[in-house]
Write a protein that holds these residues in place. Structure first.
Motif, PDB file in Angstrom:
ATOM      1  N   MET A  77      10.858   7.496 -10.516  1.00  0.00           N
ATOM      2  CA  MET A  77       9.705   7.015  -9.767  1.00  0.00           C
ATOM      3  C   MET A  77       9.939   5.635  -9.162  1.00  0.00           C
ATOM      4  O   MET A  77       9.357   5.309  -8.133  1.00  0.00           O
ATOM      5  N   THR A  78      10.824   4.852  -9.761  1.00  0.00           N
ATOM      6  CA  THR A  78      11.154   3.553  -9.163  1.00  0.00           C
ATOM      7  C   THR A  78      11.874   3.764  -7.829  1.00  0.00           C
ATOM      8  O   THR A  78      11.564   3.109  -6.836  1.00  0.00           O
ATOM      9  N   PHE A  80      11.634   6.378  -5.933  1.00  0.00           N
ATOM     10  CA  PHE A  80      10.669   6.927  -4.992  1.00  0.00           C
ATOM     11  C   PHE A  80       9.720   5.829  -4.486  1.00  0.00           C
ATOM     12  O   PHE A  80       9.419   5.765  -3.292  1.00  0.00           O
ATOM     13  N   ARG A  81       9.276   4.957  -5.369  1.00  0.00           N
ATOM     14  CA  ARG A  81       8.410   3.849  -4.949  1.00  0.00           C
ATOM     15  C   ARG A  81       9.157   2.918  -3.993  1.00  0.00           C
ATOM     16  O   ARG A  81       8.568   2.423  -3.024  1.00  0.00           O
ATOM     17  N   ASP A  82      10.450   2.696  -4.257  1.00  0.00           N
ATOM     18  CA  ASP A  82      11.242   1.863  -3.348  1.00  0.00           C
ATOM     19  C   ASP A  82      11.312   2.489  -1.957  1.00  0.00           C
ATOM     20  O   ASP A  82      11.237   1.787  -0.947  1.00  0.00           O
ATOM     21  N   LEU A  84       9.044   4.565  -0.621  1.00  0.00           N
ATOM     22  CA  LEU A  84       7.726   4.401  -0.009  1.00  0.00           C
ATOM     23  C   LEU A  84       7.503   2.963   0.456  1.00  0.00           C
ATOM     24  O   LEU A  84       6.960   2.732   1.544  1.00  0.00           O
ATOM     25  N   ALA A  85       7.925   2.010  -0.349  1.00  0.00           N
ATOM     26  CA  ALA A  85       7.763   0.603   0.034  1.00  0.00           C
ATOM     27  C   ALA A  85       8.562   0.297   1.296  1.00  0.00           C
ATOM     28  O   ALA A  85       8.082  -0.415   2.189  1.00  0.00           O
ATOM     29  N   GLU A  89       6.859  -0.986   4.720  1.00  0.00           N
ATOM     30  CA  GLU A  89       7.102  -2.423   4.649  1.00  0.00           C
ATOM     31  C   GLU A  89       6.317  -3.227   5.682  1.00  0.00           C
ATOM     32  O   GLU A  89       5.751  -4.267   5.388  1.00  0.00           O
ATOM     33  N   ILE A 103      -1.852   4.323   0.107  1.00  0.00           N
ATOM     34  CA  ILE A 103      -1.507   3.705  -1.176  1.00  0.00           C
ATOM     35  C   ILE A 103      -2.314   4.335  -2.314  1.00  0.00           C
ATOM     36  O   ILE A 103      -1.778   4.651  -3.373  1.00  0.00           O
ATOM     37  N   VAL A 106      -0.917   7.783  -3.347  1.00  0.00           N
ATOM     38  CA  VAL A 106       0.358   7.847  -4.080  1.00  0.00           C
ATOM     39  C   VAL A 106       0.356   7.040  -5.364  1.00  0.00           C
ATOM     40  O   VAL A 106       1.337   7.030  -6.091  1.00  0.00           O
ATOM     41  N   THR A 107      -0.739   6.382  -5.671  1.00  0.00           N
ATOM     42  CA  THR A 107      -0.821   5.575  -6.871  1.00  0.00           C
ATOM     43  C   THR A 107      -1.274   6.443  -8.038  1.00  0.00           C
ATOM     44  O   THR A 107      -2.221   7.212  -7.932  1.00  0.00           O
ATOM     45  N   CYS A 108      -0.540   6.317  -9.135  1.00  0.00           N
ATOM     46  CA  CYS A 108      -0.931   7.052 -10.336  1.00  0.00           C
ATOM     47  C   CYS A 108      -0.694   6.148 -11.543  1.00  0.00           C
ATOM     48  O   CYS A 108      -0.171   5.055 -11.420  1.00  0.00           O
TER      49      CYS A 108
END
Length: 110
Positions: A77-78, A80-82, A84-85, A89, A103, A106-108
């Motif tokens: 998930m890190t 994947f979050r990177d 998305l970020a 950006e 946001i 995709v936030t859980c």
């Protein structure tokens, strides 16, 4: 994340079986799923699934942990979050409130 890493992740997810694998692992959460079980759930040959998992691993979207003779995979998930970020950006031309629905989606609590 840089452009090269983002392209690798997007290319990895741009194939139907790999996208199915990733979604299956996201659903499984931190427990993950052994490679053989992933193949069984998707009705695919195990060595084909292994090749897809290797691509997802190199793209930073999954992690593997050996348990004896079994390899268990977990969605990273890190990574994947990177991704998305990186994609968001410079979101919304200085109006970040426009991105809030994305946001929130995709936030859980994982």
């Amino acid at each position: 994340m840089d452009m090269k890493s983002a392209l690798a992740a997007l290319a990895a997810l741009g194939q139907d079986t790999r996208l199915e694998i990733f979604r299956l692992l996201v659903k499984a959460g931190g427990e993950g799923i052994p490679a053989g079980e992933i193949a069984a759930r998707l009705g695919a040959v195990q060595n084909t699934i292994s090749a897809h998992l290797k691509i997802l691993d190199h793209a930073g979207l999954v992690r593997a942990a050996r348990e004896g003779r079994t390899i268990r995979y977990v969605a990273d998930m890190t990574g994947f979050r990177d991704l998305l970020a990186y994609l968001m950006e410079d979101c919304c031309n200085g109006a970040p409130e426009l991105c809030r629905p994305v946001i929130n989606a995709v936030t859980c609590d994982c």
